[in-house]
Design an enzyme around this catalytic site. Structure first.
Site, PDB file in Angstrom:
ATOM      1  N   ASP A 260      39.115  39.744  23.312  1.00 10.47           N
ATOM      2  CA  ASP A 260      39.799  40.236  24.502  1.00 10.47           C
ATOM      3  C   ASP A 260      38.958  39.696  25.861  1.00 10.47           C
ATOM      4  O   ASP A 260      37.737  39.636  25.474  1.00 10.47           O
ATOM      5  CB  ASP A 260      40.071  41.456  24.595  1.00 10.47           C
ATOM      6  CG  ASP A 260      40.526  42.113  25.625  1.00 10.47           C
ATOM      7  OD1 ASP A 260      41.590  42.212  25.791  1.00 10.47           O
ATOM      8  OD2 ASP A 260      39.867  42.365  26.751  1.00 10.47           O
ATOM      9  N   ASN A 268      42.014  38.009  38.085  1.00 10.10           N
ATOM     10  CA  ASN A 268      43.292  38.024  38.705  1.00 10.10           C
ATOM     11  C   ASN A 268      43.173  38.393  40.138  1.00 10.10           C
ATOM     12  O   ASN A 268      43.763  37.920  41.196  1.00 10.10           O
ATOM     13  CB  ASN A 268      44.338  38.976  38.018  1.00 10.10           C
ATOM     14  CG  ASN A 268      44.803  38.413  36.870  1.00 10.10           C
ATOM     15  OD1 ASN A 268      45.057  37.217  36.707  1.00 10.10           O
ATOM     16  ND2 ASN A 268      45.312  39.233  35.883  1.00 10.10           N
ATOM     17  N   HIS A 273      46.873  35.205  40.141  1.00 13.94           N
ATOM     18  CA  HIS A 273      47.053  35.399  38.725  1.00 13.94           C
ATOM     19  C   HIS A 273      47.210  33.902  38.306  1.00 13.94           C
ATOM     20  O   HIS A 273      47.221  33.613  37.066  1.00 13.94           O
ATOM     21  CB  HIS A 273      48.786  35.809  38.855  1.00 13.94           C
ATOM     22  CG  HIS A 273      48.537  37.457  38.924  1.00 13.94           C
ATOM     23  ND1 HIS A 273      48.315  38.270  37.909  1.00 13.94           N
ATOM     24  CD2 HIS A 273      48.791  38.215  40.189  1.00 13.94           C
ATOM     25  CE1 HIS A 273      48.286  39.566  38.383  1.00 13.94           C
ATOM     26  NE2 HIS A 273      48.622  39.504  39.751  1.00 13.94           N
ATOM     27  N   ASP A 277      46.163  32.839  34.640  1.00 11.72           N
ATOM     28  CA  ASP A 277      46.947  32.014  33.322  1.00 11.72           C
ATOM     29  C   ASP A 277      46.286  30.853  32.846  1.00 11.72           C
ATOM     30  O   ASP A 277      46.072  30.518  31.753  1.00 11.72           O
ATOM     31  CB  ASP A 277      48.290  31.533  34.185  1.00 11.72           C
ATOM     32  CG  ASP A 277      49.343  32.563  34.168  1.00 11.72           C
ATOM     33  OD1 ASP A 277      49.053  33.848  33.820  1.00 11.72           O
ATOM     34  OD2 ASP A 277      50.363  32.633  34.655  1.00 11.72           O
ATOM     35  N   GLU A 303      45.673  39.516  27.628  1.00  8.20           N
ATOM     36  CA  GLU A 303      44.619  38.738  27.346  1.00  8.20           C
ATOM     37  C   GLU A 303      43.953  38.922  26.103  1.00  8.20           C
ATOM     38  O   GLU A 303      42.795  38.757  26.136  1.00  8.20           O
ATOM     39  CB  GLU A 303      43.740  39.079  28.717  1.00  8.20           C
ATOM     40  CG  GLU A 303      43.251  40.531  28.575  1.00  8.20           C
ATOM     41  CD  GLU A 303      44.122  41.432  29.245  1.00  8.20           C
ATOM     42  OE1 GLU A 303      43.501  42.536  29.511  1.00  8.20           O
ATOM     43  OE2 GLU A 303      45.151  41.226  29.639  1.00  8.20           O
TER      44      GLU A 303
END
Length: 390
Positions: A260, A268, A273, A277, A303
């Protein structure tokens, strides 16, 4: 079925195949489809000239039979060129043109003009060599997803090699006077029938290949996460269950690694964002680069990633997990270097007993929770944590 009728059949096959292949080429822009379009064009050109000849038209020798014989060779050449292109092997177009010109020149020699048997004895060896090259190329292919297609192609070329070799032997005997003129005409008719059967098999295989490629592409889209290219969660149940059952049957270990991204919300919030990504895609790339060919990686959540490591005990799994964690820590996305990230990792291992992939995921998730609780950017193994508690 007489030769004129076979010419009409071949004309229809050639035109139909040309029409379909050029439409597919315009849609997919794959060069091997263009080569196969030229192969089918050679078939209908050959058949058209054959129909005029059999219908009583007096055609000059340079047009008939020199061009039809060259078209026969063109079918094999363009099919072979398409296979080289489709299998991503090097192929020089100059060689293709040289063989076409050489074939036409051979058919203009005095020996070739003397009789149809001479022309066949001159052309058949080249045809056999081209078919053997195609068969050899197909046999060497290792693509499992296209295996059925390559088998269809192989059967077509094997059939053609057998009939070409048989006709070559029979025409050699014909020159020695063993067979009558009537027998020779029968062999010519069988040759026309053979090219009809070969065309059906090969052009059918061409269309089957395009269908398989599109099916594989659609399956890839359905099975893969669009952002990272790794397996999506829909495949998790099937693949994990299969691997654990296999591990139980072979009495092998199987480990799961759950990772994770640490403080991903901050990435973010700080960089947007789009940057988030790119970080996710980068971590997926790093993880994949550290895995073996038979390992599987899934995008488990926004994530989170889950990795299945078949035939891997706890120590080996920890080593792989740590390697991924360190590589993530020491690298960054090329197109977003400011958004560095780390990962926390949890590991669990199946050793024996009844396989339960959901229970194994829960264990990996608990180990991941402990890694985050103890400071993040570290790896924890569930079984080791249980041993410590005891």
């Amino acid at each position: 079925m007489d030769i004129l009728t076979l010419n009409y059949v071949n004309l229809f096959l050639g035109i139909a195949a040309s029409f379909l292949l050029i439409l597919l080429y315009k849609q997919n822009k794959q060069l091997f489809l263009l080569y196969w379009f030229f192969a089918s064009s050679c078939l209908w050109i050959n058949s058209t000239i054959g129909i005029f000849s059999r219908s009583g038209f007096d055609l000059p020798y340079w047009l008939n039979p020199a061009i039809p014989n060259t078209c026969y060779m063109g079918i094999y050449l363009f099919l072979l060129a398409g296979l080289y292109e489709q299998t991503q092997r090097k192929f020089k177009v100059g060689w293709l043109l040289a063989i076409v010109i050489l074939t036409y020149a051979i058919n203009l020699t005095e020996l070739a003009q003397a009789s149809s048997a001479n022309r066949l004895l001159l052309n058949l060896p080249i045809s056999i060599v081209l078919n053997v090259m195609a068969l050899r190329l197909l046999i060497r292919q290792k693509n499992r997803e296209l295996r059925a297609v390559y088998i269809c192609f192989s059967m077509a070329f094997l059939f053609n090699i057998i009939q070409l070799c048989s006709r070559y032997i029979l025409f050699s005997l014909d020159l020695s006077g063993i067979f009558t003129q009537h027998s020779s005409q029968i062999m010519i008719g069988l040759g026309y029938f053979a090219i009809t059967a070969f065309s059906l098999l090969t052009f059918g295989s061409c269309l089957y290949l395009v269908y398989r490629q599109q099916h594989i592409a659609l399956q890839h889209i359905a099975d893969r996460d669009a952002l990272t290219g790794v397996f999506n969660r829909w495949l998790l149940n099937e693949k994990l269950q299969t691997e654990l059952q296999r591990s139980q049957r072979l009495k092998q270990c199987c480990s799961l690694v759950m990772l994770d991204i640490d403080h991903f919300k901050q990435v973010n919030d700080l960089y947007g964002h789009v940057a988030g990504d790119r970080v996710i895609a980068h971590i997926a790339y790093v993880a994949q680069s550290e895995l073996r060919g038979y390992d599987s990686i899934f995008r488990y959540g926004g994530e989170e990633f889950l990795i299945c490591l078949p035939n891997t005990d706890s120590q080996a799994a920890l080593h792989i997990a740590e390697r991924i964690r360190i590589q993530v820590e020491q690298s960054c996305a090329i197109d977003c270097p400011q958004a560095k990230a780390t990962v926390s990792v949890g590991v669990s291992t199946y050793t024996d007993g009844e396989p339960d992939w959901q229970h194994l995921i829960t264990q990996a998730d608990n180990a991941l929770y402990q890694a985050k609780k103890q400071g993040r950017n570290q790896t924890q193994h569930y079984q080791h944590l249980v041993t410590q508690d005891l």
